[in-house]
Design a protein around this motif. Sequence first.
Motif, mmCIF file in Angstrom:
data_model
loop_
_atom_site.group_PDB
_atom_site.id
_atom_site.type_symbol
_atom_site.label_atom_id
_atom_site.label_comp_id
_atom_site.label_asym_id
_atom_site.label_seq_id
_atom_site.Cartn_x
_atom_site.Cartn_y
_atom_site.Cartn_z
ATOM 1 N N SER A 120 0.825 -1.212 0.000
ATOM 2 C CA SER A 120 0.000 0.000 0.000
ATOM 3 C C SER A 120 0.857 1.259 0.000
ATOM 4 N N THR A 122 5.486 2.045 -11.956
ATOM 5 C CA THR A 122 5.103 3.140 -12.840
ATOM 6 C C THR A 122 6.306 3.527 -13.706
ATOM 7 N N GLN A 175 2.082 1.921 -3.471
ATOM 8 C CA GLN A 175 1.030 2.554 -4.266
ATOM 9 C C GLN A 175 0.864 4.026 -3.913
ATOM 10 N N SER A 176 0.789 4.319 -2.635
ATOM 11 C CA SER A 176 0.536 5.696 -2.212
ATOM 12 C C SER A 176 1.693 6.628 -2.550
ATOM 13 N N GLU A 217 3.252 -8.977 -2.432
ATOM 14 C CA GLU A 217 2.219 -8.316 -1.631
ATOM 15 C C GLU A 217 2.277 -8.736 -0.171
ATOM 16 N N ASP A 231 1.467 1.136 -9.951
ATOM 17 C CA ASP A 231 0.170 1.623 -10.419
ATOM 18 C C ASP A 231 -0.968 0.801 -9.833
ATOM 19 N N ASP A 232 -2.182 1.046 -10.325
ATOM 20 C CA ASP A 232 -3.344 0.349 -9.769
ATOM 21 C C ASP A 232 -3.391 -1.123 -10.146
ATOM 22 N N LYS A 233 -2.513 -1.534 -11.110
ATOM 23 C CA LYS A 233 -2.406 -2.955 -11.449
ATOM 24 C C LYS A 233 -1.311 -3.654 -10.639
ATOM 25 N N GLY A 234 -0.581 -2.882 -9.847
ATOM 26 C CA GLY A 234 0.446 -3.466 -8.999
ATOM 27 C C GLY A 234 1.797 -3.619 -9.652
#
Length: 211
Positions: A78, A93, A81-82, A175, A87-90
Amino acid sequence: YLIMALACMALVSCKPDGVDGKHHGHEYVDLGLSVKWATCNLGASSSDDYGHYFAWGETTTKESYSEENCPTFELSYSQLQSQGYIDDKGNLTEEYDAATSNWGGDWRMPTKVEQEELLDNCTWSWVTQNGVNGYKVTSKVNGNSIYLPAAGSRDGSLLFSDGYIGQYWSSSPLETNHYGAFMLYFYSDVQRMDGSYRVLGQSVRPVLEEK
């Protein structure tokens, strides 16, 4: 005419087998999979050149690879991501993707899924090419192939297991912990996905997704 003919033959013989095209100055091979694979590692000048080593989520090389100089070490999924690392797909970027940052265009690091696709849809043969150990990876789809040298990895300022082990970063973090990411891992009898410490300097083989 003979000299010109010989010169042309020499140029043809120097061209790597199975090269299907070039994007932003770098050659790729079409293995009939969801992405096209570069013919050499990031930072390499040929398919059997080890190339450069990158810590996960970093876009430049460094003299020493450690927890102290690795910004992503101990960041949770998390937090990655933050803070904009994934990105939102993990997946990494563009800003933190070594392939995109160094080669530009549509080049990027492969995802975990894309590395699994390479494992599942290719025949892996341990070979020595120009004195360098590694795997010839041949597509079961169309017979085209790439070569992945066993470039080892960097821990601290030292290079370990080159010639014996290959460790290729994916763009996908684990994860389940705060210090790992997925990699393609191999040696002479084994090819598999595994987790690795983000701090280590490892190889990157870029992929190209046509948009």
